[in-house]
Design an enzyme around this catalytic site. Structure first.
Site, PDB file in Angstrom:
ATOM      1  N   GLY A   1       1.026  -1.398  -0.145  1.00  0.00           N
ATOM      2  CA  GLY A   1       0.364   0.015  -0.263  1.00  0.00           C
ATOM      3  C   GLY A   1       0.755   1.456  -0.191  1.00  0.00           C
ATOM      4  O   GLY A   1       2.087   1.354  -0.238  1.00  0.00           O
TER       5      GLY A   1
ATOM      6  N   GLY B   1       2.251   2.701   5.925  1.00  0.00           N
ATOM      7  CA  GLY B   1       3.373   1.832   5.514  1.00  0.00           C
ATOM      8  C   GLY B   1       4.406   1.926   7.030  1.00  0.00           C
ATOM      9  O   GLY B   1       4.255   1.068   7.243  1.00  0.00           O
TER      10      GLY B   1
ATOM     11  N   GLU C   1       5.847  -3.456   0.879  1.00  0.00           N
ATOM     12  CA  GLU C   1       5.540  -3.202  -0.606  1.00  0.00           C
ATOM     13  C   GLU C   1       4.657  -2.541  -1.119  1.00  0.00           C
ATOM     14  O   GLU C   1       3.630  -1.576  -0.872  1.00  0.00           O
ATOM     15  CB  GLU C   1       4.634  -4.185  -1.640  1.00  0.00           C
ATOM     16  CG  GLU C   1       5.857  -5.441  -1.234  1.00  0.00           C
ATOM     17  CD  GLU C   1       6.821  -5.769  -2.237  1.00  0.00           C
ATOM     18  OE1 GLU C   1       7.086  -4.846  -3.518  1.00  0.00           O
ATOM     19  OE2 GLU C   1       7.496  -7.082  -2.277  1.00  0.00           O
TER      20      GLU C   1
ATOM     21  N   CYS D   1       1.194   0.193  -9.427  1.00  0.00           N
ATOM     22  CA  CYS D   1       2.307   0.415  -8.193  1.00  0.00           C
ATOM     23  C   CYS D   1       3.334   0.770  -9.549  1.00  0.00           C
ATOM     24  O   CYS D   1       4.146   2.176  -9.073  1.00  0.00           O
ATOM     25  CB  CYS D   1       2.706  -0.150  -7.355  1.00  0.00           C
ATOM     26  SG  CYS D   1       2.963  -2.127  -8.030  1.00  0.00           S
TER      27      CYS D   1
HETATM   28  P1  NAD Z   1      -5.438   0.823   0.906  1.00  0.00           P
HETATM   29  O1  NAD Z   1      -6.258   2.400   0.558  1.00  0.00           O
HETATM   30  O2  NAD Z   1      -6.199  -0.224   0.247  1.00  0.00           O
HETATM   31  O3  NAD Z   1      -4.263   0.424   1.827  1.00  0.00           O
HETATM   32  C1  NAD Z   1      -3.960  -0.289   2.617  1.00  0.00           C
HETATM   33  C2  NAD Z   1      -4.239  -1.362   3.354  1.00  0.00           C
HETATM   34  O4  NAD Z   1      -3.761  -0.927   4.550  1.00  0.00           O
HETATM   35  C3  NAD Z   1      -5.581  -2.222   3.199  1.00  0.00           C
HETATM   36  O5  NAD Z   1      -5.701  -3.299   3.476  1.00  0.00           O
HETATM   37  C4  NAD Z   1      -6.397  -0.713   4.930  1.00  0.00           C
HETATM   38  O6  NAD Z   1      -7.164  -1.626   5.200  1.00  0.00           O
HETATM   39  C5  NAD Z   1      -5.311  -0.524   5.873  1.00  0.00           C
HETATM   40  N1  NAD Z   1      -5.117   0.673   5.980  1.00  0.00           N
HETATM   41  C6  NAD Z   1      -5.118   2.048   5.838  1.00  0.00           C
HETATM   42  N2  NAD Z   1      -4.916   2.939   6.649  1.00  0.00           N
HETATM   43  C7  NAD Z   1      -4.580   2.528   7.810  1.00  0.00           C
HETATM   44  C8  NAD Z   1      -4.150   3.000   8.655  1.00  0.00           C
HETATM   45  N3  NAD Z   1      -4.159   4.324   8.861  1.00  0.00           N
HETATM   46  N4  NAD Z   1      -3.585   1.729   9.670  1.00  0.00           N
HETATM   47  C9  NAD Z   1      -3.628   0.176   9.804  1.00  0.00           C
HETATM   48  N5  NAD Z   1      -4.001  -0.043   8.472  1.00  0.00           N
HETATM   49  C10 NAD Z   1      -4.640   1.086   7.081  1.00  0.00           C
HETATM   50  O7  NAD Z   1      -4.726   1.173  -0.439  1.00  0.00           O
HETATM   51  P2  NAD Z   1      -3.302   2.342  -0.659  1.00  0.00           P
HETATM   52  O8  NAD Z   1      -2.528   2.782  -0.004  1.00  0.00           O
HETATM   53  O9  NAD Z   1      -4.200   3.243  -1.204  1.00  0.00           O
HETATM   54  O10 NAD Z   1      -3.123   1.584  -1.686  1.00  0.00           O
HETATM   55  C11 NAD Z   1      -1.665   2.084  -2.825  1.00  0.00           C
HETATM   56  C12 NAD Z   1      -0.967   2.974  -2.712  1.00  0.00           C
HETATM   57  O11 NAD Z   1      -0.040   1.244  -2.760  1.00  0.00           O
HETATM   58  C13 NAD Z   1       0.194   2.908  -3.497  1.00  0.00           C
HETATM   59  O12 NAD Z   1       1.131   4.253  -3.281  1.00  0.00           O
HETATM   60  C14 NAD Z   1       1.041   1.940  -4.749  1.00  0.00           C
HETATM   61  O13 NAD Z   1       1.694   2.165  -5.161  1.00  0.00           O
HETATM   62  C15 NAD Z   1       1.489   1.462  -3.204  1.00  0.00           C
HETATM   63  N6  NAD Z   1       0.756  -0.117  -4.012  1.00  0.00           N
HETATM   64  C16 NAD Z   1       2.378  -1.057  -3.369  1.00  0.00           C
HETATM   65  C17 NAD Z   1       2.522  -2.600  -4.499  1.00  0.00           C
HETATM   66  C18 NAD Z   1       3.705  -2.581  -4.661  1.00  0.00           C
HETATM   67  O14 NAD Z   1       3.545  -3.985  -5.342  1.00  0.00           O
HETATM   68  N7  NAD Z   1       4.873  -2.192  -4.053  1.00  0.00           N
HETATM   69  C19 NAD Z   1       1.678  -2.344  -5.192  1.00  0.00           C
HETATM   70  C20 NAD Z   1      -0.098  -1.830  -5.062  1.00  0.00           C
HETATM   71  C21 NAD Z   1       0.015  -0.951  -4.390  1.00  0.00           C
END
Ligand code: NAD
Length: 479
Positions: A189, A194, A211, A246
């Site tokens: 995410g 992260g 990731e 991503c």
């Molecule tokens: P998202 O909003 O679904 O969040 C990811 C997870 O984090 C979810 O399961 C969510 O419930 C949890 N989460 C959110 N806020 C939280 C908090 N405050 N505390 C604990 N958990 C929490 O997804 P996103 O972050 O919008 O995903 C997009 C991002 O992910 C982009 O930056 C993208 O580049 C990155 N990404 C990376 C990869 C990789 O393989 N490197 C793949 C896909 C996406």
């Protein structure tokens, strides 16, 4: 449309702690270590993907209007490929360490996944975790609710739930999970969350696989096959979940002189792929929800940016669609050049000399992926040696993540650790160093009382000097 709030039983710290106790007992029974269990779980996962492909395609259509081809290829087929490989290699992965390095499962691991490839990014890490013999809890993203509930249902049906579970929910549920002591956390995410995950893991000294994302550049040199390059850029941007990927191309760097040719080619190929009215194309995913729609339109509507749109820009708020949009020469201090776009907007940033692009990339945070289109050998070498990125491709986009002999992961702000193929097994394994000895060859030289002769002999042995060993044994000293 967008995220749907669902009624579900509260999953709080107490529930999380109760679940952890059960999983620890189940893991402690040693069941996950057997080859048979791991094989059967991987086979069940594969069967699940085969039996239920249409349900998955349907859920992804509901969450993202994801085209069937993209769902089938980029989610289901990739998952099946990773699973088949893990099944095929399971024996070799085990044997790898019989002599001195003994692989052992870490224990009970948590996988937190995002919404953009909600199936693949939930189950792909789990393949490595199972292959390595761990118990797993998956927390899918609440932003892709149809896939989240399908995952909960299917994992419940197909997998051994004494050791593999799904917990659905959003921040509250994830927070409850993060309070537990895990043996590894794999989070995919954004970097902001992260940091929350890593801080929670640090309390228990739990290792993390992060990731994350970032801005992935594509450098376009002249004297290339422009049509092929353009098509591959489009494939790595709009044909990947409409830029919500991503490793999607975030921005292009090219020379001032070459930019007009590249723009013409992009416009031409975009029209041939998505027609004159891309908002109506069935081959483009929608923006996932209204928050992300608002975030993207804010990037486009910034004063210093809105006049730079040279193609597209159309939007349909009701259906959460934004057309493929190209911007030329946006200022470097604009929002769009300073945050990950994660959508269908593509700024082209021009430089005087193509080599100057490398300074632009290196002035930002390290990308998850970096791409270069060129026929120039020296430029390729310079790119590989001067740019630090999670991964890179020369003359294509995105497909490196499908090469199972390559680790997939970021560096610094784009992530920590990697997986895919054998690296998935490694990500969830502790490599235990084991030395076997007999009772022969018990040299007195290592035991007290220590003497000058013993010291000389030990030093000679440690330095590997045969002459020194002989001198020490015959008691001859240079001093
Ligand atoms: P998202 O909003 O679904 O969040 C990811 C997870 O984090 C979810 O399961 C969510 O419930 C949890 N989460 C959110 N806020 C939280 C908090 N405050 N505390 C604990 N958990 C929490 O997804 P996103 O972050 O919008 O995903 C997009 C991002 O992910 C982009 O930056 C993208 O580049 C990155 N990404 C990376 C990869 C990789 O393989 N490197 C793949 C896909 C996406």
């Amino acid at each position: 449309m967008g995220s749907v709030k669902k009624e579900m039983a509260v999953f709080d710290s107490e529930a999380a702690s109760e679940m952890m106790k059960e999983l620890r007992v189940a893991f402690g029974s040693g069941k996950t270590r057997s080859y048979e269990w791991r094989l059967s779980q991987l086979k069940s996962l594969l069967k699940m993907a085969e039996d239920r492909e249409q349900d998955i395609v349907q859920a992804l259509r509901s969450d993202l209007s994801k085209p069937e081809l993209e769902s089938s290829i980029y989610e289901v087929s990739m998952l099946k490929g990773a699973c088949t490989l893990a099944i095929k290699k399971l024996k070799t992965l085990d044997d790898a360490g019989k002599a001195e390095i003994v692989p052992e499962p870490l224990g009970v691991v948590l996988v937190i996944s995002p919404w953009n490839y909600p199936l693949l990014l939930s189950l792909d890490p789990i393949i490595g975790a199972i292959a390595a013999g761990n118990a797993v809890v998956l927390k899918p993203s609440e932003i892709a609710p149809a896939t989240s509930s399908l995952l909960a249902k299917l994992v419940g049906e197909y997998m051994d739930n004494s050791l593999i579970r799904v917990v659905e929910g959003a921040v509250a549920e994830t927070t409850a999970l993060l309070e537990q002591k895990w043996d590894k956390i794999c989070y995919t995410g954004n970097g902001r969350t992260g940091r929350i995950v890593m801080a929670a893991a640090a309390k228990h000294l739990t290792p993390v696989l992060l990731e994350l994302g970032g801005k992935c550049p594509a450098v376009v040199d002249l004297s290339i096959n422009l049509q092929v390059a353009t098509r591959r850029i489009i494939a790595g941007k709009w044909a990947c979940n409409n830029g919500q990927t991503c490793v999607a191309v975030d921005y292009i760097l090219t020379t001032k002189d070459y930019a007009p040719k590249l723009v013409d080619s992009l416009k031409h190929e975009l029209e041939s792929f998505y027609g004159k009215n891309p908002l109506e194309s069935k081959d483009l995913s929608r923006i996932v929800n209204s928050n992300h729609f608002a975030r993207l339109t804010k990037l486009l509507d910034e004063d210093k940016v809105s006049g730079k749109i040279i193609h597209g820009g159309e939007r349909d708020k009701a259906n959460l669609k934004i057309a493929p949009t190209i911007l030329l020469d946006v200022p470097r201090d604009s929002l769009i050049m300073n945050e990950e776009i994660f959508g269908p907007l593509l700024p082209i940033f021009t430089v005087d000399k193509i080599e100057d692009s490398f300074d632009v990339i290196n002035s930002g945070t390290k990308p998850l992926a970096a791409y270069l289109f060129t026929n120039n050998k020296r430029l390729k070498e310079q790119f590989v040696t001067t740019i630090s990125a999670g991964g890179m491709i020369v003359n294509d986009t995105v497909i490196h993540l499908a090469v199972d002999t390559l680790p997939f992961g970021g560096v610094q702000e784009s992530g920590m650790g990697s997986y895919h193929g054998k690296f998935s097994f490694d990500a969830f394994t502790h490599k235990k160093a084991v030395l076997y000895r007999g009772f022969a060859g018990d040299a007195p030289v290592r035991y007290p009382p220590y003497t000058k002769g013993k010291l000389t002999l030990m030093k000679a042995l440690m330095s590997g000097s045969i002459f020194g060993v002989i001198c020490a044994l015959i008691g001859w000293s240079k001093n």
